[in-house]
Design an enzyme around this catalytic site. Structure first.
Site, PDB file in Angstrom:
ATOM      1  N   GLN A  46       0.953  -1.280   0.083  1.00 10.83           N
ATOM      2  CA  GLN A  46      -0.095  -0.139  -0.099  1.00 10.83           C
ATOM      3  C   GLN A  46       0.971   1.379  -0.070  1.00 10.83           C
ATOM      4  OE1 GLN A  46      -3.611  -0.827   2.177  1.00 10.83           O
ATOM      5  NE2 GLN A  46      -3.294   1.150   3.070  1.00 10.83           N
ATOM      6  N   GLN A  66       0.740 -11.705  10.293  1.00  9.56           N
ATOM      7  CA  GLN A  66       1.083 -10.741   9.355  1.00  9.56           C
ATOM      8  C   GLN A  66       0.629  -9.323   9.590  1.00  9.56           C
ATOM      9  OE1 GLN A  66      -0.148  -9.033   6.436  1.00  9.56           O
ATOM     10  NE2 GLN A  66       1.321  -9.575   4.626  1.00  9.56           N
ATOM     11  N   LEU A  74       0.026  -6.235   1.922  1.00  6.58           N
ATOM     12  CA  LEU A  74      -1.003  -7.010   1.160  1.00  6.58           C
ATOM     13  C   LEU A  74      -0.283  -7.634  -0.208  1.00  6.58           C
ATOM     14  CD1 LEU A  74      -1.775  -5.269  -1.824  1.00  6.58           C
ATOM     15  CD2 LEU A  74      -2.384  -3.481   0.005  1.00  6.58           C
TER      16      LEU A  74
END
Length: 309
Positions: free
Chosen positions: A10, A246, A89
């Site tokens: 991100q 995570q 991500l």
């Protein structure tokens, strides 16, 4: 040539990303068309606006749709990695490239993850900041000293000289001030919508743990490096367990890059908008060549180089 695919996280997203890929490659387009999300994926990804795309519940599925679409095209052209990894991500895109997740499942999971992460700190004033040129132990001491104001934790160990902290806004601000006093060269507040990879994401971790119980994971055809380990799975680890860890623990990207170097990887293909990970690689393992794929032109260039080699 030993090639690793690295997937962006991100922060590098922007309206328009992937539009030319969508118009050029049917395999890329089919990923978007098969994605099951509750918003117009193409519109948000290609048109924005920024304030929508930058909200994590939209950023995450848009980024993974982009990344898995690029991977599908590369695989169609016969370009495959020896190992994969991703930042935050991006780990879901890495698992797709390794054969563990199909594109639709990867996109659906990060759409759920993004909402869970947004809800985890709803109404709580949080922040993240990048700290430059201060050691981990010294920065940890700054975070500890600021903890009377709330949570301040190390969130990302990106590369030598760059560490990100996150948590409650006042505590992060104080930790940043103390870091400058301790010798940090710069402290840059990040424009993010939550304190990712800190203990404040524990509610998202619990929600994700429940969601992952219904997911079928395919066999891992090539190894994936995991953020919370800075390397591959260990005995006793499970993919769902590592994905839960995570979301609420530090990302060890520098360690992952050093692992790639130790394993003889000499070429990294960064997939996603921007070149942030390529920058981390250059600062961590100077001998590794990097290529970034953001446009159709980039993709054709990488295919030409790798197939030619």
């Amino acid at each position: 040539m030993k090639v690793a695919f690295l997937y962006a996280g991100q922060g590098t997203q922007h309206p328009g990303m992937g539009r030319d890929l969508y118009e050029t490659y049917p395999a890329f387009r089919s990923v978007f068309e098969s994605a099951k999300v509750d918003f117009d994926l193409e519109k948000v990804c290609f048109e924005g606006p920024d304030e929508t795309l930058n909200q994590t519940q939209y950023t995450q599925p848009c980024m993974v749709a982009f990344a898995t679409g690029v991977t599908e095209v590369l695989q169609e052209k016969g370009v495959r990695p020896s190992v994969t990894a991703g930042l935050s991500l991006g780990e879901y895109s890495a698992l797709h490239a390794s054969g563990v997740l199909d594109p639709a499942t990867a996109i659906e999971l990060v759409a759920f993850r993004g909402k869970a992460m947004a809800e985890a700190v709803q109404g709580r004033l949080s922040a993240m900041a990048a700290i430059f040129m201060l050691g981990r132990e010294e920065l940890q001491a700054c975070c500890d000293a600021a903890s009377h104001l709330g949570v301040a934790e190390i969130a990302n160990l990106n590369c030598p000289g760059q560490i990100v902290i996150g948590g409650d806004a006042l505590a992060v601000e104080e930790a940043g001030r103390l870091a400058l006093e301790a010798g940090a060269r710069r402290v840059i507040p990040l424009k993010v919508s939550g304190p990712f990879h800190t203990s404040l994401m524990a509610p998202a971790g619990r929600a994700l743990e429940e969601r992952l119980k219904g997911v079928e994971f395919g066999p891992m055809e090539v190894p994936t490096l995991f953020n919370c380990l800075g390397g591959p799975m260990r005995e006793g680890d499970t993919i769902p367990g590592l994905l839960v860890r995570q979301v609420q623990n530090s990302v060890h990207m520098e360690d992952s890059i050093r692992f790639l170097e130790a394993q003889g990887v000499d070429t990294v293909v960064e997939i996603g908008p921007g070149k942030a990970l390529s920058g981390f690689v250059k600062k961590t393992a100077k001998g590794i060549k990097t290529y970034a794929v953001e446009t159709a032109e980039d993709l054709e260039h990488v295919v030409s180089v790798l197939k030619g080699a």
